[in-house]
Design an enzyme around this catalytic site. Structure first.
Site, PDB file in Angstrom:
ATOM      1  N   GLU A   1       1.973 -17.424   7.374  1.00 48.54           N
ATOM      2  CA  GLU A   1       2.626 -16.683   8.462  1.00 48.54           C
ATOM      3  C   GLU A   1       2.848 -15.205   8.153  1.00 48.54           C
ATOM      4  O   GLU A   1       3.993 -14.728   8.189  1.00 48.54           O
ATOM      5  CB  GLU A   1       3.926 -17.393   8.870  1.00 48.54           C
ATOM      6  CG  GLU A   1       3.634 -18.809   9.338  1.00 48.54           C
ATOM      7  CD  GLU A   1       4.861 -19.557   9.858  1.00 48.54           C
ATOM      8  OE1 GLU A   1       5.985 -19.058   9.703  1.00 48.54           O
ATOM      9  OE2 GLU A   1       4.670 -20.646  10.422  1.00 48.54           O
TER      10      GLU A   1
ATOM     11  N   GLU B   1      -1.849 -27.634  11.224  1.00 52.03           N
ATOM     12  CA  GLU B   1      -0.499 -28.168  11.495  1.00 52.03           C
ATOM     13  C   GLU B   1      -0.372 -28.643  12.936  1.00 52.03           C
ATOM     14  O   GLU B   1       0.606 -28.327  13.627  1.00 52.03           O
ATOM     15  CB  GLU B   1       0.566 -27.085  11.212  1.00 52.03           C
ATOM     16  CG  GLU B   1       0.478 -26.504   9.813  1.00 52.03           C
ATOM     17  CD  GLU B   1       1.652 -25.615   9.442  1.00 52.03           C
ATOM     18  OE1 GLU B   1       2.667 -25.614  10.164  1.00 52.03           O
ATOM     19  OE2 GLU B   1       1.547 -24.923   8.416  1.00 52.03           O
TER      20      GLU B   1
ATOM     21  N   ASN C   1      -2.738 -18.713   6.451  1.00 51.05           N
ATOM     22  CA  ASN C   1      -2.348 -19.696   7.471  1.00 51.05           C
ATOM     23  C   ASN C   1      -1.398 -19.010   8.449  1.00 51.05           C
ATOM     24  O   ASN C   1      -0.501 -18.274   8.038  1.00 51.05           O
ATOM     25  CB  ASN C   1      -1.646 -20.877   6.759  1.00 51.05           C
ATOM     26  CG  ASN C   1      -1.474 -22.090   7.638  1.00 51.05           C
ATOM     27  OD1 ASN C   1      -2.385 -22.458   8.387  1.00 51.05           O
ATOM     28  ND2 ASN C   1      -0.321 -22.737   7.552  1.00 51.05           N
TER      29      ASN C   1
ATOM     30  N   HIS D   1       0.533 -25.515  16.444  1.00 50.12           N
ATOM     31  CA  HIS D   1       1.699 -26.217  16.998  1.00 50.12           C
ATOM     32  C   HIS D   1       1.714 -25.877  18.485  1.00 50.12           C
ATOM     33  O   HIS D   1       1.845 -24.714  18.859  1.00 50.12           O
ATOM     34  CB  HIS D   1       2.992 -25.706  16.357  1.00 50.12           C
ATOM     35  CG  HIS D   1       3.137 -26.054  14.910  1.00 50.12           C
ATOM     36  ND1 HIS D   1       3.384 -27.336  14.488  1.00 50.12           N
ATOM     37  CD2 HIS D   1       3.062 -25.288  13.791  1.00 50.12           C
ATOM     38  CE1 HIS D   1       3.470 -27.345  13.163  1.00 50.12           C
ATOM     39  NE2 HIS D   1       3.274 -26.122  12.718  1.00 50.12           N
TER      40      HIS D   1
ATOM     41  N   ASP E   1       0.476 -30.385  16.220  1.00 54.46           N
ATOM     42  CA  ASP E   1       1.335 -31.348  16.927  1.00 54.46           C
ATOM     43  C   ASP E   1       1.466 -30.917  18.381  1.00 54.46           C
ATOM     44  O   ASP E   1       1.323 -29.742  18.705  1.00 54.46           O
ATOM     45  CB  ASP E   1       2.698 -31.590  16.246  1.00 54.46           C
ATOM     46  CG  ASP E   1       3.507 -30.353  15.934  1.00 54.46           C
ATOM     47  OD1 ASP E   1       3.152 -29.255  16.401  1.00 54.46           O
ATOM     48  OD2 ASP E   1       4.525 -30.485  15.220  1.00 54.46           O
TER      49      ASP E   1
HETATM   50  C1  XIL Z   1       8.497 -26.904   8.508  1.00 52.04           C
HETATM   51  C2  XIL Z   1       8.909 -28.297   8.084  1.00 52.04           C
HETATM   52  O1  XIL Z   1       8.225 -29.222   8.893  1.00 52.04           O
HETATM   53  C3  XIL Z   1      10.386 -28.433   8.219  1.00 52.04           C
HETATM   54  O2  XIL Z   1      10.813 -29.697   7.703  1.00 52.04           O
HETATM   55  C4  XIL Z   1      11.112 -27.318   7.480  1.00 52.04           C
HETATM   56  O3  XIL Z   1      12.491 -27.394   7.727  1.00 52.04           O
HETATM   57  C5  XIL Z   1      10.596 -25.970   7.908  1.00 52.04           C
HETATM   58  O4  XIL Z   1       9.188 -25.938   7.754  1.00 52.04           O
HETATM   59  N1  XIL Z   1       4.884 -23.702   9.949  1.00 52.04           N
HETATM   60  C6  XIL Z   1       4.631 -24.048   8.638  1.00 52.04           C
HETATM   61  C7  XIL Z   1       5.281 -25.238   8.075  1.00 52.04           C
HETATM   62  O5  XIL Z   1       3.792 -23.418   7.986  1.00 52.04           O
HETATM   63  O6  XIL Z   1       5.500 -25.115   6.695  1.00 52.04           O
HETATM   64  C8  XIL Z   1       6.564 -25.540   8.791  1.00 52.04           C
HETATM   65  O7  XIL Z   1       7.127 -26.738   8.262  1.00 52.04           O
HETATM   66  C9  XIL Z   1       6.323 -25.646  10.279  1.00 52.04           C
HETATM   67  C10 XIL Z   1       5.817 -24.336  10.824  1.00 52.04           C
END
Ligand code: XIL
Length: 382
Positions: A169, A276, A210, A246, A278
């Site tokens: 990020e 990631e 990422n 996401h 969802d």
């Molecule tokens: C999230 C986890 O799922 C949570 O349990 C934690 O509290 C915060 O991080 N982007 C990412 C992940 O790169 O590492 C994040 O994971 C979700 C968003």
């Protein structure tokens, strides 16, 4: 960083053995799986035949949970520790290392012939960086802290973790500029330096960047592309680009646009992954689960249509445990994953299986050390 890099790099790299990188799921060789009969196959088997890894996250408690563990090992070929490898987990206080959770996850992955995506060495958001790190005001001390973190974690898992999200990020949360974080005080080249240093620590590792929201925040894809292109142009050792994907509830993905975005990074000569995924559902929508299935299909298909896209990882596997509900994202359960609360397959599971089967049945695979596949195009990608 460079001074620390030389010192720490020499100390750690001698320990590393050369390891093959990029080998796909070598042991889940389908025996009874026939892609023409998708029900005869697991996602992992089909993904292997289609030439990609199919991944999920896990926490230590989840790999210790028999139901979670059996689903994970059966259906997934890649594993991303959800939190266990993050800076706040492995070094919550300076010099206090805590690897029990990440060790358990890596051990589980090895025992089940799964690859591990090391996530993440540096997360470029202050709220996810330990406060003892964000409190460092001396630039050299911060450089050293970053170097020690990267070197210690990568060295511990050298030969067992072959791909790392080196920087997570790097862009602003909902904007297109660099994210505001303590690491920026290291100067504009801090991201490049992190990659160069990680490469010195483990030259065999694949190094990834990422980012999230590039699929839907206006302008963010272009900003990400410009950042990555600059790294590539300058010869910085970067091998892969992660798109988190996401989704927001009720969004409808534009498959062609997503495929074009993936292709932009493939054109830079890099591997791409959906890291990631969802898809939260709208509780008020009676068709939510079928719409979710379509959304998953669109996104997986976009990855499969570009040869350089070789991984889809969902951010969890069962609706019972999702970070979105832990955050209280909606007031009701978001149900964003492929298995319901009781580990039953959802329509989204079927749609992902169908698209994987479609590609698996047309892919040419060479089995040697692992399975290497060349996919036919599905809709115009390369
Ligand atoms: C999230 C986890 O799922 C949570 O349990 C934690 O509290 C915060 O991080 N982007 C990412 C992940 O790169 O590492 C994040 O994971 C979700 C968003």
């Amino acid at each position: 960083m460079r001074a620390a890099s030389r010192v720490l790099g020499l100390a750690c790299c001698a320990l590393l053995a050369a390891t093959p990188v990029g080998t796909l799921d070598s042991t889940a060789r389908p025996r009874s799986c026939r892609p023409s009969v998708p029900e005869s196959c697991t996602l992992r088997e089909l993904a292997s035949l289609a030439g990609i890894r199919f991944g999920s996250t896990a926490e230590q408690a989840e790999v210790a949970d028999p139901q979670y563990a059996s689903t994970l090992a059966r259906e997934f070929s890649s594993l991303t520790p959800e939190n266990a490898m993050k800076w706040y987990s492995v070094q919550p206080a300076p010099g206090h290392w805590s690897f029990a959770q990440s060790d358990a996850i890596v051990d589980f992955a090895q025992a089940h012939s799964m690859e591990v995506r090391g996530h993440t060495l540096v997360w470029a958001q202050d709220r996810y960086t330990p406060s003892w790190v964000t409190a460092i005001s001396d630039t050299q001390a911060l450089r050293t802290a970053v170097a020690v973190q990267i070197a210690t974690v990568m060295t511990r898992y050298a030969g067992r973790v072959h791909r790392w999200d080196v920087v997570n990020e790097p862009l602003d949360t909902l904007g297109t500029g660099p994210s505001r974080n303590v690491f920026r005080t290291l100067g504009p080249d801090w991201i490049a330096d992190a990659f160069r240093f990680a490469h010195a620590v483990d030259p065999a590792a694949q190094l990834w960047i990422n980012e999230y929201g590039t699929d839907w925040v206006p302008g963010k894809h272009d900003a990400y592309l410009a950042l990555v292109r600059d790294l590539v142009t300058r010869g910085v050792p970067i091998h892969g680009v992660g798109l988190q994907v996401h989704r927001l509830p009720g969004q409808v993905a534009d498959g062609a646009a997503l495929r074009a975005q993936i292709q932009d990074f493939a054109d830079l000569g890099l591997e791409v992954a959906v890291t990631e995924l969802d898809v939260p559902t709208l509780p008020s929508d009676p068709n939510a689960l079928t719409e979710q299935a379509t959304e998953y299909e669109t996104i997986v298909r976009a990855c499969l249509s570009v040869r350089a896209c070789r991984e889809v990882t969902t951010w969890g596997l069962t609706d019972r445990y999702t970070w979105l509900d832990s955050l209280g994202y909606l007031e009701v359960p978001t149900r964003p994953l492929l298995f319901d609360d009781d580990y039953r397959r959802k329509p989204a599971y079927d749609s992902v299986r169908a698209v994987l089967a479609e590609v698996a049945s047309t892919a040419h695979c060479h089995r040697g050390h692992g399975i290497r596949c060349h996919r036919h195009r599905t809709g115009g990608g390369t």
